[in-house]
Design an enzyme around this catalytic site. Structure first.
Site, PDB file in Angstrom:
ATOM      1  N   TYR A 236      -6.776   4.160   1.641  1.00  0.00           N
ATOM      2  CA  TYR A 236      -6.132   3.342   0.605  1.00  0.00           C
ATOM      3  C   TYR A 236      -5.874   1.950   1.172  1.00  0.00           C
ATOM      4  CZ  TYR A 236      -4.960   7.796  -1.666  1.00  0.00           C
ATOM      5  OH  TYR A 236      -5.017   9.027  -2.259  1.00  0.00           O
TER       6      TYR A 236
ATOM      7  N   HIS B 191      -5.068   2.606  -5.673  1.00  0.00           N
ATOM      8  CA  HIS B 191      -6.161   3.575  -5.693  1.00  0.00           C
ATOM      9  C   HIS B 191      -6.839   3.592  -4.334  1.00  0.00           C
ATOM     10  CE1 HIS B 191      -6.029   4.261  -9.947  1.00  0.00           C
ATOM     11  NE2 HIS B 191      -6.038   2.963 -10.194  1.00  0.00           N
TER      12      HIS B 191
ATOM     13  N   LYS C  91     -15.136   5.227  -4.989  1.00  0.00           N
ATOM     14  CA  LYS C  91     -14.861   5.095  -3.561  1.00  0.00           C
ATOM     15  C   LYS C  91     -16.200   4.871  -2.875  1.00  0.00           C
ATOM     16  CE  LYS C  91     -11.628   9.003  -3.628  1.00  0.00           C
ATOM     17  NZ  LYS C  91     -10.849   8.537  -4.719  1.00  0.00           N
TER      18      LYS C  91
END
Lengths: 466, 377, 148, 275
Positions: free
Chosen positions: D209, D217, D250
């Site tokens: 993070y 997020h 991600k």
């Protein structure tokens, strides 16, 4: 900030599964809602749940938002104290050499699913149960120092233990990991027992082994060898280059039947009979087990510790970061599948609880008979009302017995392929985060999905008419 | 003619070897019909008249290709073998490009064969592009709103102000999205201007007669090629010859192991009626289709493993999440060799593939995420 | 019989032409895939090779047909119409059946080889044995994901 | 044993340093869910190593098993410990009594049973008749402490060990030598300001993070370190990992350490959006 954007790409289609887990991850961090349950003050100081940010932007407002969220979390933890009132206190004493705890004056609804009472009325808790109950504040964990051998109670010293003390009593990382999984499922209402712990009334799906004579077993094995031989003899010819000179195949299925005898596939038990056969075969082979960790029952109110019946699931706990453990290999998975003894949910011939009573065994007689016998015995001792009650229950059960819909064969087949047969749950521990995976045996080798010629012809005929 | 029916006819046979299914009717009381039947039976064969020719290209890794248009189509139509190198799966590049460059005067729908698929694929491409543009627009819009929010914060806005703004933004984005969804239908029908534009690069696509160069080949996975020569005599090379191309003469067992394992898995599913295609886009070995891609989405993703192997958990979890994200079922297919390595390599070298593949056993385990909360009652 | 031979010959010559044109080697497979399937332009094979573990790695350069979804929005740019920058492409075989050699060091060297510090990413073209090519961006170092 | 933290103040401090851990214990006031949990906070081995190497935590190694410690408590020490607990409880009881009495009086006033003029004796009488004292006594709360006193003054093996000894012992928990490099990846990312969490669920060793997960997020899925020179990148894993990254926003990050320079090398991988 995240706004819901829908993916339209072919491969990465949007799906609820991902979002759910994303949510799960996020929810874990949003304490403001819970804070309102625990402490009104915390809730007031918090804004309505906002969206999360992409990255730190250096603004005061963002800092404030973070400060508030973090305060809500810590306030909630600090304000949520594990305690009992003096009036309702129940003390549990840790007994080191047994690695268990004893409750001298047990009371509480947890007794329905946890602990074992001994003849003196004291309740013994497994260590997991002990920690779990202390952690909820249901019982007070004590350690009692005994003054030498003479047991004059006046010299006893009792120490109220802390949570840290309790956790330091786990004998290994593995035991602690198992506890985390235990507590996780307990919090959701499941009922758990260690797999190696048998209830007083031992129920099994399998009747006691019918001793198969060695001779029988050997013939059986020979037969199965013979089957394999036959297979390779047959398939040999199909793959020779002369095959299509000598043989003529008039349908596609014939071709497939020639093709599908090459690669052997593991046949798994798919119905009751095959399960029983597999069990006796297993006894013959003396398979070494990888022990599963827990037996798990779905939450239900008339659970009996003495006589719990078959569990709904079996769980194996695995720590992904422990180099001494590994994800099971197929060999190990098979051994685990073959050791399972639970409500095999794939058995379509067994549909409800009443059927399970008929299809499981206690002391080598069907459970239903066993229960009947016992209740007959107790009926002579107890009042008639209980008989009535059990009768009512029975009629209620039979009336709720649901009618099974008969699905068309291809749907049934699809279900078999997608849900498989025997199954168990692996609980994966990753530094405190737990994920669950269901592993099921499947058997694509016993299914044929080729396009059936019936419909093919029909289409052709219609075609010609045009 | 409905599309479904066209497909029924086009993909009538699940394998490139067809059954003998054109025998005349037998009439019981007419012995002549028996004779005729016997004659026809005698004359017919399952074997192909003309086997499919394959070429091998590549330097370090072998690529097995079919270059003849008709043969490409044949392999696709009869079991969905191979992939067009410049297409999603069915080799439609030629038709697509001819249409794009306006090479053929005949309108698309008047040509036989691949036409309906070419059309759908083109429309699909168009819709995809349209969506892509819309996504970009949407993201731009969203980025704009985020900047607004940041500005508010930098000005030292209050939490309440932020909440009001957020609420407003969410609403406006929702409207934006809604409008876009309405637009999709309209634009999909419009001619895309950029697509019909001829690029400099396209000049190289034409030969001296102005015809399109046949650039696209159908590529076969090595296991597909093995199936099409060893299991069914379709290709114009022998299994032994293919084996020699795939691996050097002095290969050790460890060299051939992963190919043999892949083949065993491939054959296993093919032989039970599945259409087996590469699962690379989902990071796994195979996708299983019932009948084939035009009929249904693949419902299973297969990953092959040796029976005594244990991978790191993240290996399973990331594949499972991609597979689960596409709403497919994740199958772990474990393969066990029942003979020694020496025996196996000896069988390989003596080209006794039947016995070699017959000495393997597969077993399957389904891997599925389990949510305790959804299994309480 | 003669017909058959003729037919064969014809097919062979057509084939030869095609092979010569298209796909004698991996790098032109990727080149054609980018040019005529993914509709890239200005695709060319870079002349100087990078030798790596006894093999030589060849890179391509080309321009995507449109803004790629991964690109960051720069605020004042009309991102839909302005020309996209050139990308560097490294083709690599998935080669399921053979030893692989794409290591971290190999990626580092590729970046060094490009010798342009402004090159922050290369496009990995992974060539599979099923005739497909999948494309992945490799960024040097840790990078932020796209914002939306 | 996995590293656990029981002291809420310590947990706050750790969070300030960018170590968030995973809360794992039942939250007594909401004991039937798993989303919000309480102490203990479970840390990763890498967290402990980092804290130790940055001299931010006192790592104490206790080789004795818990039950041995319990059994080793002498009567004398037991009495002392017991007294400390009882003193703490009595103090808490005092506070609770006063609080409850005040509350009670306020209530009586509200309903008009007493007023400001009511004398202490009268009050006492009133309490006695309503059995109030007894009620209060039986409703006092006994709380279970989070942190241990027993372990605090236990002698530990680490007392005689140097800091390096302890680091070595900690590193030893990576039973595979190769995984040690994973710590250097962890460290490099922490140095860049990332907050790291366990990432198995997301197909990695860690997820990262850009700040406190309460507000941000996650950006990255980090893989276990691989050998910089010799270990090939598993392309299949990369493909599924990076595909997954597209959906969950991600990037898939792989890294390793070059032995000679001790430099960490990261590469972030992302599906190109086509092909």
């Amino acid at each position: 900030m995240q706004f819901a954007g829908k993916k339209t790409d072919q491969v990465t289609t949007s799906n609820p599964g991902f979002e759910e887990e994303e949510e799960e991850e996020e929810l874990q961090q949003d304490w403001s809602q819970l804070a309102s349950l625990v402490s009104k003050n915390a809730a007031l100081s918090l804004p309505k749940r906002g969206e999360k940010d992409y990255e730190p932007d250096g603004t005061n407002l963002q800092d404030l938002l973070l400060y508030n969220a973090s305060k809500a979390m810590f306030d909630t933890i600090s304000d949520s104290i594990r305690d009992t009132t003096v009036k309702s206190e129940v003390r549990g004493y840790y007994v080191p050499h047994k690695h268990q705890a004893v409750l001298l004056k047990p009371k509480g609804s947890f007794m329905q699913t946890m602990g074992r009472a001994d003849s003196t009325g004291e309740l013994w808790l497994d260590f997991h149960e002990f920690v779990y109950l202390a952690e909820r504040g249901t019982i007070l964990p004590y350690y009692r120092l005994e003054a030498g051998s003479n047991k004059s109670s006046k010299h006893e010293t009792e120490i109220l233990l802390s949570m840290e003390d309790l956790y330091s009593l786990f004998s290994s990382q593995q035991e602690m990991d198992q506890y985390f999984v235990f507590a996780h499922l307990k919090r959701l209402g499941f009922i758990l027992k260690p797999s190696n712990q048998e209830a007083a009334v031992k129920t099994s799906f399998f009747p006691l082994k019918k001793q198969r004579s060695n001779l029988q077993a050997i013939t059986w094995r020979l037969l199965s060898l013979f089957k394999i031989q036959e297979l390779s003899l047959f398939s040999g010819f199909f793959y020779s280059k002369w095959n299509f000179f000598f043989r003529k195949y008039t349908t596609s299925p014939q071709l497939y039947q020639g093709l599908n005898r090459l690669v052997r596939s593991v046949a798994v038990p798919k119905n009751k009979k095959e399960l029983l056969d597999a069990q006796s075969d297993r006894e013959f082979q003396k398979v070494k087990d990888i022990p599963l960790t827990f037996k798990v029952w779905k939450p239900h109110s008339n659970f009996k510790k003495r006589d719990p019946g078959l569990p709904d699931f079996q769980v194996f706990v695995y720590n992904k970061n422990d180099d001494l453990q590994h994800f099971p290999t197929y060999k190990e998975l098979r051994s685990m599948f073959s050791s399972l003894d639970y409500k095999f949910e794939f058995l379509s011939e067994i549909e409800d609880d009443d059927d399970w009573e008929t299809n499981s065994y206690v002391e080598d007689i069907p459970r239903k008979e066993y229960i009947h016998k016992r209740s007959a015995k107790s009926q002579t001792e107890k009042s008639e009302s209980s008989m009535k009650a059990s009768f009512q229950k029975k009629t209620a059960q039979s009336s709720t017995k649901k009618k099974r819909k008969a699905y068309p064969p291809h749907i049934q087949q699809n279900r078999r392929l997608k849900t498989g047969y025997r199954s168990f749950i692996i609980a994966i521990m990753d530094n405190g985060l737990i994920s669950f995976v269901k592993m099921s045996e499947a058997d694509f080798g016993s299914e044929s999905v080729w396009y059936t010629p019936n419909t093919q012809k029909k289409v052709d005929q219609r075609w010609k008419k045009h | 003619m409905s599309k479904g029916r066209v497909n029924q006819k086009r993909y009538k046979y699940p394998l490139p070897i067809h059954p003998v299914d054109d025998l005349p009717e037998l009439i019981l009381h007419n012995p002549l019909s028996w004779l005729y039947w016997a004659y026809r039976y005698y004359k017919s064969t399952n074997a192909l008249n003309d086997k499919v020719h394959v070429d091998f290209i590549g330097d370090t890794t072998l690529h097995i290709t079919v270059q003849d248009d008709k043969q490409m189509l044949y392999l696709w139509n009869n079991g969905f073998f191979g992939t067009g190198q410049f297409s999603r799966s069915e080799p439609t590049w030629k038709a697509r490009t001819e249409a794009r460059l306006g090479l053929n005067d005949t309108p698309l729908h008047n040509r036989g064969g691949t036409k309906s698929n070419t059309e759908t694929e083109m429309t699909l491409e168009k819709v995809t592009q349209q969506r892509r543009l819309q996504r970009l627009e949407f993201k731009k819009e969203r980025a704009k709103l985020e900047r607004e929010l940041l500005e508010l914060r930098k000005k030292g806005g209050h939490i309440d102000e932020e909440n009001i703004l957020l609420e407003k933004q969410r609403e406006s984005l929702r409207k934006f999205k809604l409008k876009q969804t309405e637009d999709v239908g309209i634009v999909a029908q419009q001619q895309d201007i950029s697509e019909s534009n001829l690029r400099d690069e396209d000049n190289n696509l034409l030969d001296e007669n102005g015809d399109l160069l046949p650039l696209e080949s159908l590529e076969l996975m090595p296991v597909e090629a093995m199936f099409l020569t060893f299991a069914l005599p379709v290709l114009d090379i022998s299994p032994a010859c293919l084996a020699g191309k795939l691996f050097q003469f002095d290969a050790k067992y460890k060299d051939i192991h992963s190919f043999v394992r892949s083949y065993v898995i491939y054959h296993h599913y093919r032989s039970h009626g599945w259409c087996v295609r590469s699962g690379i886009k989902f990071g796994c070995d195979y996708l299983l289709y019932k009948r084939g891609p035009p009929f249904q989405h693949a419902e299973f993703c297969v990953m092959g493993l040796d029976h005594d192997v244990s991978k790191d958990y993240t290996w399973y979890s990331s594949i499972a999440r991609v597979v689960g994200g596409a709403k497919k079922t994740f199958v772990l297919c474990y393969v066990e060799r029942l003979i020694s390595e020496q025996e196996a390599i000896a069988l390989w070298k003596s080209n006794n593939f039947t016995k070699l593949f017959n000495s393997f056993q597969v077993g399957e385990v389904l891997y599925k995420r389990w949510v305790p909360g959804r299994n309480r009652d | 019989m003669k017909d058959i031979i003729n037919c064969r010959r014809e097919i062979t010559s057509r084939r030869l032409r095609k092979i010569r044109m298209a796909t004698t080697d991996i790098i032109s497979l990727v080149k054609n895939n980018l040019l005529y399937f993914q509709m890239w332009t200005e695709v060319e094979i870079l002349q100087d090779d990078l030798s790596w573990k006894g093999n030589s790695l060849r890179l391509l350069r080309g321009r995507p047909p449109h803004k790629l979804s991964n690109d960051v929005d720069t605020e004042h740019e009309n991102s839909l119409s302005s020309p996209r920058p050139l990308e560097f492409i490294l083709p690599i075989n998935m080669s399921q059946y053979k030893e692989n050699f794409l290591t971290l060091e190999c990626l580092s060297q590729t970046f060094t080889h490009l010798r342009s510090p402004s090159t922050e990413r290369i496009l990995l073209a992974i060539i599979n044995d099923d005739g497909t090519i999948v494309y992945y961006f490799v960024y040097k170092g840790v990078r932020k994901p796209k914002r939306n | 044993m996995p590293p656990l933290v029981f002291d809420i103040d310590h947990i706050k401090l750790l969070r300030k340093w960018g170590i968030c851990g995973v809360l794992s214990g039942t939250l007594p006031t909401a004991a039937q869910q798993n989303v919000f949990l309480s102490v203990p906070l479970r840390l990763m081995l890498e967290d402990v190593l980092w804290l130790h190497l940055n001299n931010l935590a006192d790592v104490k190694l206790i080789r004795q098993e818990g039950h041995e410690i319990m059994e080793g408590i002498t009567l004398e020490r037991g009495a002392k410990l017991s007294k400390i607990v009882n003193d703490r409880l009595n103090k808490s009881f005092e506070y609770q009594r006063k609080f409850k009495k005040d509350e009670h009086i306020a209530k009586l006033k509200k309903i008009g049973r007493i007023n400001d003029k009511t004398t202490a004796e009268e009050l006492q009488r009133l309490d006695k008749s309503s059995n109030n004292d007894q009620l209060i006594e039986s409703s006092l709360f006994i709380d279970i402490a989070n942190t241990s006193m027993i372990l605090r003054d236990i002698r530990s093996d680490s007392d005689s060990l140097s800091r390096d000894d302890i680091s070595n012992l900690l590193f030893k928990q990576y039973r595979q030598a190769g995984k040690m490099q994973t710590y250097f990846l962890y460290k490099a990312l922490r140095d860049q300001g990332y907050v790291l969490s366990p990432g198995g669920r997301f197909g990695g060793k860690f997820i990262a993070y850009p700040g406190d997960p309460l507000r941000f997020h996650s950006h990255l899925t980090i893989q276990d370190a691989i050998d910089y020179h010799n270990e090939p990148i598993d392309l299949i894993s990369m493909i599924s990992g990076a595909r997954l990254g597209t959906t969950v926003k991600k990037l898939w990050v792989i890294g390793g350490v070059a032995e000679e320079t001790k430099e960490t090398h990261f590469f972030s991988i992302e599906w190109a959006g086509f092909g």
